[in-house]
Every structure is written in C-alpha cells, then in structure tokens.
Design a protein around this motif. Structure first.
Motif, mmCIF file in Angstrom:
data_model
loop_
_atom_site.group_PDB
_atom_site.id
_atom_site.type_symbol
_atom_site.label_atom_id
_atom_site.label_comp_id
_atom_site.label_asym_id
_atom_site.label_seq_id
_atom_site.Cartn_x
_atom_site.Cartn_y
_atom_site.Cartn_z
ATOM 1 N N UNK A 1 0.808 -1.218 0.000
ATOM 2 C CA UNK A 1 0.000 0.000 0.000
ATOM 3 C C UNK A 1 0.841 1.267 0.000
ATOM 4 N N UNK A 2 1.989 1.233 0.647
ATOM 5 C CA UNK A 2 2.798 2.449 0.738
ATOM 6 C C UNK A 2 3.340 2.889 -0.621
ATOM 7 N N UNK A 3 3.345 2.011 -1.609
ATOM 8 C CA UNK A 3 3.832 2.352 -2.940
ATOM 9 C C UNK A 3 2.722 2.721 -3.916
ATOM 10 N N UNK A 4 1.466 2.657 -3.506
ATOM 11 C CA UNK A 4 0.360 2.883 -4.437
ATOM 12 C C UNK A 4 0.007 4.352 -4.581
ATOM 13 N N UNK A 5 -0.294 4.735 -5.795
ATOM 14 C CA UNK A 5 -0.839 6.055 -6.092
ATOM 15 C C UNK A 5 -2.343 5.852 -6.123
ATOM 16 N N UNK A 6 -3.087 6.523 -5.236
ATOM 17 C CA UNK A 6 -4.485 6.166 -5.035
ATOM 18 C C UNK A 6 -5.485 7.209 -5.522
ATOM 19 N N UNK A 7 -5.220 8.473 -5.280
ATOM 20 C CA UNK A 7 -6.239 9.497 -5.503
ATOM 21 C C UNK A 7 -6.268 9.980 -6.945
ATOM 22 N N UNK A 8 -7.476 10.238 -7.424
ATOM 23 C CA UNK A 8 -7.666 10.703 -8.792
ATOM 24 C C UNK A 8 -6.925 12.017 -9.029
ATOM 25 N N UNK A 9 -6.908 12.904 -8.028
ATOM 26 C CA UNK A 9 -6.224 14.188 -8.200
ATOM 27 C C UNK A 9 -4.725 13.986 -8.398
ATOM 28 N N UNK A 10 -4.159 12.953 -7.767
ATOM 29 C CA UNK A 10 -2.740 12.649 -7.962
ATOM 30 C C UNK A 10 -2.471 12.158 -9.388
ATOM 31 N N UNK A 11 -3.377 11.331 -9.899
ATOM 32 C CA UNK A 11 -3.262 10.864 -11.285
ATOM 33 C C UNK A 11 -3.338 12.051 -12.242
ATOM 34 N N UNK A 12 -4.344 12.909 -12.051
ATOM 35 C CA UNK A 12 -4.551 14.043 -12.953
ATOM 36 C C UNK A 12 -3.368 15.011 -12.914
ATOM 37 N N UNK A 13 -2.821 15.265 -11.734
ATOM 38 C CA UNK A 13 -1.670 16.158 -11.596
ATOM 39 C C UNK A 13 -0.454 15.585 -12.326
ATOM 40 N N UNK A 14 -0.252 14.290 -12.198
ATOM 41 C CA UNK A 14 0.873 13.643 -12.856
ATOM 42 C C UNK A 14 0.714 13.663 -14.369
ATOM 43 N N UNK A 15 -0.502 13.428 -14.860
ATOM 44 C CA UNK A 15 -0.743 13.489 -16.301
ATOM 45 C C UNK A 15 -0.457 14.886 -16.850
ATOM 46 N N UNK A 16 -0.801 15.932 -16.080
ATOM 47 C CA UNK A 16 -0.620 17.309 -16.551
ATOM 48 C C UNK A 16 0.826 17.788 -16.438
ATOM 49 N N UNK A 17 1.482 17.490 -15.323
ATOM 50 C CA UNK A 17 2.793 18.075 -15.071
ATOM 51 C C UNK A 17 3.964 17.140 -15.353
ATOM 52 N N UNK A 18 3.722 15.859 -15.442
ATOM 53 C CA UNK A 18 4.813 14.906 -15.600
ATOM 54 C C UNK A 18 5.229 14.702 -17.041
ATOM 55 N N UNK A 19 6.252 13.898 -17.204
ATOM 56 C CA UNK A 19 6.743 13.513 -18.525
ATOM 57 C C UNK A 19 6.261 12.100 -18.800
ATOM 58 N N UNK A 20 6.343 11.692 -20.075
ATOM 59 C CA UNK A 20 5.918 10.342 -20.408
ATOM 60 C C UNK A 20 6.858 9.721 -21.431
ATOM 61 N N UNK A 21 6.861 8.403 -21.426
ATOM 62 C CA UNK A 21 7.624 7.628 -22.396
ATOM 63 C C UNK A 21 6.784 6.414 -22.754
ATOM 64 N N UNK A 22 6.708 6.105 -24.035
ATOM 65 C CA UNK A 22 5.858 5.004 -24.482
ATOM 66 C C UNK A 22 6.676 3.950 -25.224
ATOM 67 N N UNK A 23 6.229 2.722 -25.093
ATOM 68 C CA UNK A 23 6.753 1.640 -25.920
ATOM 69 C C UNK A 23 5.544 0.994 -26.607
ATOM 70 N N UNK A 24 5.741 -0.134 -27.214
ATOM 71 C CA UNK A 24 4.676 -0.757 -28.002
ATOM 72 C C UNK A 24 3.453 -1.136 -27.170
ATOM 73 N N UNK A 25 3.663 -1.554 -25.922
ATOM 74 C CA UNK A 25 2.576 -2.078 -25.108
ATOM 75 C C UNK A 25 2.156 -1.188 -23.937
ATOM 76 N N UNK A 26 3.070 -0.372 -23.417
ATOM 77 C CA UNK A 26 2.810 0.390 -22.197
ATOM 78 C C UNK A 26 3.241 1.847 -22.348
ATOM 79 N N UNK A 27 2.712 2.687 -21.466
ATOM 80 C CA UNK A 27 3.125 4.084 -21.376
ATOM 81 C C UNK A 27 3.523 4.343 -19.928
ATOM 82 N N UNK A 28 4.656 5.014 -19.741
ATOM 83 C CA UNK A 28 5.131 5.372 -18.411
ATOM 84 C C UNK A 28 5.039 6.882 -18.249
#
Length: 113
Positions: free
Chosen positions: A3-30
């Motif tokens: 549990x201590x490693x989980x990202x849980x809240x929707x606002x945390x997901x949305x903030x990361x999508x807006x402010x973070x960087x991303x890298x994609x491969x054929x099957x996954x996106x980081x």
C-alpha cells in the motif's frame, strides 16, 4: 504491491498526467514526475476499458503490478509513476510486460540496476 507504494487518488493521477513527462513503448506508457520527498515512491496503474471486459483488464493490471513489484528494488525513490496499458497489450505474455517496464525505466533513467 504494498500500500505504501500505491498512487491512489484521482487528483494525484490528474496532476501527474498534466505536469509529468511520459515515455511510451509498443505495449505500455510510463508517466513520471519527481517528488519533493526523495524517500517516497508512488506507483499507479491504468488499464482502459477499450482493452476488453473486466476479467481481461484485471488480469493485465495484476500482471503489470506483479512485474513492477519484482523490479521495485531497482526503481529510485523520489518519483510518482503511472504505468498505463495500451490496447496492444491485450493478451501479451508476462515476460513481455516485465521486459517492457524494464525498457521504459532504463530509457527514462529511472533504473538503478
């Protein structure tokens, strides 16, 4: 995944999508972003409904979580991560998932191994 490693809240997901960087491969996106707390690590997982019905999505999510859990010791602390499955990830073997995660982490310099 503990549990201590989980990202849980929707606002945390949305903030990361807006402010973070991303890298994609054929099957996954980081998606990733650094944290102020250099000892924390939070990881979230996302599998779209486009991938299939609930059984298929949940199986893929469990496989991604397990692959990430095995690689956890090589991921540096101080980051928020989200691993998103692409529609091409449906039905791929566990080894491919693990290799894809490892590849993305290496390419984004988030690999200690």
């Amino acid at each position: 995944m503990q549990k201590k490693y989980r990202l849980k809240k929707n606002k945390d997901y949305q903030k990361l999508y807006k402010t973070g960087k991303s890298f994609a491969c054929k099957y996954l996106i980081l998606h990733y972003a650094p944290l102020k707390d250099k000892t924390a690590l939070s990881i979230g997982f996302s599998v779209s409904g486009k991938l299939g019905k609930a059984v298929k999505r949940n199986k893929l999510r469990r496989q991604i979580k397990e692959a990430t859990r095995h690689l956890l010791s090589n991921i540096p602390r101080g980051y928020n991560l989200i691993i998103t499955a692409r529609t091409t990830a449906a039905g791929i073997p566990y080894k491919t998932i693990s290799d894809s995660i490892k590849y993305m982490l290496k390419k984004t310099n988030l690999w200690l191994g």
